[in-house]
Every structure is written in structure tokens, then in C-alpha cells.
Design a protein around this motif. Structure first.
Motif, PDB file in Angstrom:
ATOM      1  N   GLY A 107      -0.830  -9.063   1.026  1.00  8.04           N
ATOM      2  CA  GLY A 107      -1.130 -10.130  -0.284  1.00  8.04           C
ATOM      3  C   GLY A 107       0.040  -9.938  -1.784  1.00  8.04           C
ATOM      4  O   GLY A 107       1.564  -9.386  -0.469  1.00  8.04           O
ATOM      5  N   LEU A 108       0.070  -9.544  -2.573  1.00  5.66           N
ATOM      6  CA  LEU A 108       1.168  -9.807  -3.626  1.00  5.66           C
ATOM      7  C   LEU A 108       1.839  -8.446  -3.728  1.00  5.66           C
ATOM      8  O   LEU A 108       2.844  -7.910  -3.915  1.00  5.66           O
ATOM      9  N   GLY A 109       1.243  -7.857  -3.360  1.00  6.08           N
ATOM     10  CA  GLY A 109       1.542  -5.786  -3.713  1.00  6.08           C
ATOM     11  C   GLY A 109       2.128  -5.648  -5.214  1.00  6.08           C
ATOM     12  O   GLY A 109       2.043  -7.020  -5.888  1.00  6.08           O
ATOM     13  N   PHE A 110       2.766  -4.946  -5.685  1.00  5.50           N
ATOM     14  CA  PHE A 110       2.803  -4.556  -6.711  1.00  5.50           C
ATOM     15  C   PHE A 110       3.983  -3.620  -6.993  1.00  5.50           C
ATOM     16  O   PHE A 110       4.359  -3.077  -5.601  1.00  5.50           O
ATOM     17  N   ASP A 111       4.516  -3.457  -7.589  1.00  5.72           N
ATOM     18  CA  ASP A 111       5.679  -2.171  -7.832  1.00  5.72           C
ATOM     19  C   ASP A 111       5.619  -0.533  -7.260  1.00  5.72           C
ATOM     20  O   ASP A 111       4.646  -0.089  -7.960  1.00  5.72           O
ATOM     21  N   LYS A 112       6.382  -0.347  -6.318  1.00  5.74           N
ATOM     22  CA  LYS A 112       5.751   0.913  -5.246  1.00  5.74           C
ATOM     23  C   LYS A 112       6.230   2.492  -6.369  1.00  5.74           C
ATOM     24  O   LYS A 112       4.774   3.388  -6.121  1.00  5.74           O
ATOM     25  N   THR A 113       6.614   2.039  -7.545  1.00  5.42           N
ATOM     26  CA  THR A 113       7.327   2.851  -8.439  1.00  5.42           C
ATOM     27  C   THR A 113       5.537   2.665  -9.718  1.00  5.42           C
ATOM     28  O   THR A 113       5.413   4.007 -10.785  1.00  5.42           O
ATOM     29  N   THR A 114       4.817   2.088  -9.759  1.00  8.12           N
ATOM     30  CA  THR A 114       3.437   1.902 -10.434  1.00  8.12           C
ATOM     31  C   THR A 114       3.065   3.055 -10.791  1.00  8.12           C
ATOM     32  O   THR A 114       1.861   3.337  -9.256  1.00  8.12           O
ATOM     33  N   PRO A 115       2.201   4.336 -11.673  1.00  8.74           N
ATOM     34  CA  PRO A 115       2.304   5.404 -11.556  1.00  8.74           C
ATOM     35  C   PRO A 115       0.576   5.388 -11.694  1.00  8.74           C
ATOM     36  O   PRO A 115      -0.572   3.388 -12.102  1.00  8.74           O
ATOM     37  N   SER A 126       2.274   0.376  -2.086  1.00  6.77           N
ATOM     38  CA  SER A 126       2.007  -0.834  -2.149  1.00  6.77           C
ATOM     39  C   SER A 126       3.892  -1.225  -2.475  1.00  6.77           C
ATOM     40  O   SER A 126       4.210  -0.280  -2.496  1.00  6.77           O
ATOM     41  N   GLU A 127       3.968  -2.508  -2.050  1.00  8.00           N
ATOM     42  CA  GLU A 127       5.488  -3.045  -2.149  1.00  8.00           C
ATOM     43  C   GLU A 127       5.233  -4.211  -3.011  1.00  8.00           C
ATOM     44  O   GLU A 127       4.502  -5.587  -2.199  1.00  8.00           O
ATOM     45  N   LEU A 128       6.567  -5.157  -3.838  1.00 11.41           N
ATOM     46  CA  LEU A 128       5.968  -6.396  -3.901  1.00 11.41           C
ATOM     47  C   LEU A 128       6.340  -7.284  -2.996  1.00 11.41           C
ATOM     48  O   LEU A 128       7.728  -7.481  -2.465  1.00 11.41           O
ATOM     49  N   ASN A 129       5.623  -8.347  -2.815  1.00 14.11           N
ATOM     50  CA  ASN A 129       5.229  -9.551  -1.788  1.00 14.11           C
ATOM     51  C   ASN A 129       4.934  -8.986  -0.711  1.00 14.11           C
ATOM     52  O   ASN A 129       6.003  -9.702  -0.221  1.00 14.11           O
TER      53      ASN A 129
END
Length: 363
Positions: A303-311, A351-354
Motif C-alpha cells: 500500500g501507501l506505506g509511510f516514512d520509515k523514520t517514523t518513531p 514501512s517505506e513510502l509508496n
């Protein structure tokens, strides 16, 4: 030769007696002290001349009416040794505690001792610490219960007036009581009221879930739970043409709480559907495996994922959201994390964005 052996034997026994770390004493049939080694003199801080020839009762007068005095005499009569734990000896520096072994040696009574003062003090401290920790634990449980009850009451009591506000705003709008100039502000107020109602409703759901879940454990089939979740979301799955792949070959079942497992898979699968990437066919892969004797559940999507640096505190925090373009309150992952960690498990996310997201749960 026998004479030399005898002298050697006597010298060897004397060396062991005098050089031992532990206190040793020897008494005659009247229980008068006839010898004492250096370790005993150092421990009780007494001179040899003040000790030799004195009776046991001179130092321990309370033994006259004590069972232990007769036990010592019985050793001389029967020849059977005895062991005694935590015998106290009072000195000017405090109370010393010994383990004592009394045994017959020729016509005499030998007594070897082991100073366990520090050990018993440590045990007593640990017992006290345990009691204190139990008290702290009980207090924390009580405080947690009070906080849960307060949270429920607060959320429940606030919900009613907020719902009324929302209804009153709807009435104003339906009566055309808002001027054209005031309409933008009015719509903002409506939006805020709705958000507050939704959050209170979600908070009540979280509190209710935490307080009603029991500890009942049963054998759960992963395939059956996933089928149930898919049936709940069948309309969305068909509309979005989402593909759900399953692999439970290595660990088809788990001993767990049924309601909690349903909630965990429901939250992860529904999130994967909700946050799919509109530019490609949605694929969700769910599998179980055994790693170092522990069952691992993996839920992965593209899916969309999100920034992998998100805490982690943002990912699993209450009312925290990675995406805001679709409806949601940020409650599902918080509940999932709480249930897993409260049962001693771990949950991690990559996760990784996109590109997609992968949740891994170690039970």
C-alpha cells in the motif's frame, strides 16, 4: 613408623582446626570449653583465656531451659551428629547468626559453625523488598483501575453534551438561522464538534475493550479468523479487487484469547485495505512462522506505506495517524499494540513510502 604417622596425623588435624575459616570449638562431657580455634576467637572477639574452662551456659544461659542444650548432651550419649540453623549469638557489635554442626569426637563434643549473618540479613532484606514491591504493585493496580474508571466516566459524561451540541448545530443549520457571513465559522464549529464526538466514541470503545477482555485462552485457527475478517470486509475487498494471500503451513494454530486475536487481525487487515495504493492492485500477504521456538505472525501489504523514520510512539500512539486523506481516528494500532505487549509479545513495523508496510508480531 607408627609414631611418626601419629605425630603427622596430630599435626595435620591441628592445622585444619586452627587454620579453618569457620569457627570451631570443642567441649567436654560437662559441656565446658576445652579448645577454640582462631576463627572463633576473631568472630566473637574474645580472648582464649576468657573462654577455655568456661561452661556453655556461661555464654548462653538461656540454653538451660532450651531444647538445644539437651540435644548437645544427646550427641555425647548417642554419637549421632545434629545440625542447627540460624543460631543467634549476641555481641557488643550486634547479633551474629550461625549454622551449627555438633558431633562426637572421642569423648568430646565438637562443634563446627558457619557464620550466616550476612546471608540471613540479605534474605530478610529481600523478604522486606518483596513485601514492599507487592504493596507498590497493589497500589499501582488500584491507581490504574481508578484511572480507567475515571477515563470511562469522563468520556461517557462528556459524550452526551457534545452530542447535544452537534444536534443543536444541525437544528440551526436546518432552520437557516446562520447568516451567509457566519456560515464558514459555523461549518468549522460543526467539524470540530463531530471530531470530538468521534474521538470520545473511540475512547469509550478502547476503554470498553480493555476492561471487558478476559484471559480465556483457547486453540485458535488462523485461517478461520482471517476468513471471518474477510467476510466483514467483503464489499471493500470486491470493490478494490484486493488480493489476500495466506500461508499458515508452519503454524496453523495458536493458544490465545479469541477476541484479542480477532481484533489484532481485524485492525491490521482493515488498515491494509484502507491505506492501499490506488495506482496498483492491492495485495495483502499474511503468514505465520516459527522462529527460535516462538510463533511469528507477519502481515505485509503493498500500500501507501509511510516514512520509515517514523518513531514507534507515533505509529502505535492513541489518535496518531500516518495518513489523513481517509477517515480514521488512530485507535486500531494503539489497541493492537496494547493487547500484544500486555500478553508479553512484541510488535514491530517496517514501512517505506509508496512501497508498503510490514507488521511482524512475535507471540
Amino acid at each position: 613408623m607408627a609414631k611418626i604417622d601419629g605425630e603427622y596425623d596430630k599435626e595435620l588435624r591441628g592445622a585444619f582446626f586452627n587454620m579453618a575459616y569457620s569457627p570451631f570449638v570443642i567441649l567436654n562431657k560437662d559441656l565446658n570449653f576445652v579448645d577454640i580455634n582462631q576463627a572463633a576467637l576473631n568472630t566473637i572477639k574474645i580472648k582464649r583465656e576468657d573462654f577455655i574452662g568456661r561452661n556453655l551456659l556461661d555464654f548462653f544461659p538461656y540454653l538451660k531451659e532450651n531444647e538445644r542444650y539437651q540435644l548437645y548432651k544427646n550427641v555425647l550419649v548417642t554419637g549421632k551428629s545434629i545440625g542447627l540453623d540460624e543460631v543467634s549469638f549476641h555481641t557488643d557489635d550486634g547479633v551474629l547468626k550461625f549454622m551449627i554442626k555438633a558431633f562426637k569426637i572421642g569423648d568430646y563434643l565438637g562443634m563446627s559453625t558457619l557464620d550466616v549473618t550476612n546471608l540471613t540479613n540479605t534474605i530478610d532484606q529481600l523478604k522486606t523488598t518483596k513485601v514492599n514491591l507487592q504493596t507498590v504493585n497493589d497500589n499501582l493496580k488500584r491507581k490504574n483501575q481508578e484511572l480507567e474508571e475515571f477515563s470511562y466516566v469522563a468520556a461517557h459524561d462528556l459524550r452526551s453534551p457534545l452530542t447535544n451540541i452537534h444536534s443543536l448545530l444541525d437544528m440551526l443549520q436546518s432552520d437557516n438561522s446562520i447568516s451567509e457571513k457566519g456560515m464558514p465559522v459555523f461549518e468549522k464549529v460543526q467539524q470540530v464538534a463531530k471530531q470530538m464526538c468521534d474521538k470520545l466514541r473511540a475512547l469509550n470503545s478502547v476503554i470498553a475493550l480493555k476492561t471487558t477482555l478476559d484471559d480465556k485462552i483457547e486453540i485458535i485457527n488462523f485461517s478461520a479468523i482471517v476468513s471471518k475478517v474477510k467476510s466483514i470486509h467483503i464489499e471493500e475487498i470486491v470493490q478494490t479487487r484486493t488480493i489476500i494471500k495466506e500461508d499458515f503451513v508452519h503454524a496453523p494454530t495458536i493458544d490465545y484469547n479469541l477476541k484479542q486475536m480477532e481484533s489484532i487481525l481485524q485492525n491490521l487487515i482493515s488498515n491494509a485495505i484502507k491505506y492501499r495504493n490506488p495506482n496498483r492492485k492491492s495485495v495483502i500477504f499474511i503468514k505465520t512462522s516459527l522462529v527460535q521456538g516462538k510463533l511469528v505472525l507477519t502481515v505485509k501489504d503493498n500500500g501507501l506505506g509511510f516514512d520509515k523514520t517514523t518513531p514507534p510512539e507515533k505509529i502505535f500512539g492513541l489518535f496518531k495517524r500516518m495518513h489523513t486523506h481517509v477517515e480514521g481516528l488512530g485507535v486500531g494500532l494503539y489497541v493492537t499494540h496494547s493487547m500484544i505487549t500486555n500478553n508479553g509479545g512484541e510488535i514491530s513495523v517496517k514501512s517505506e513510502l509508496n512501497k508498503g508496510t510490514e507488521f511482524k508480531i512475535i507471540f
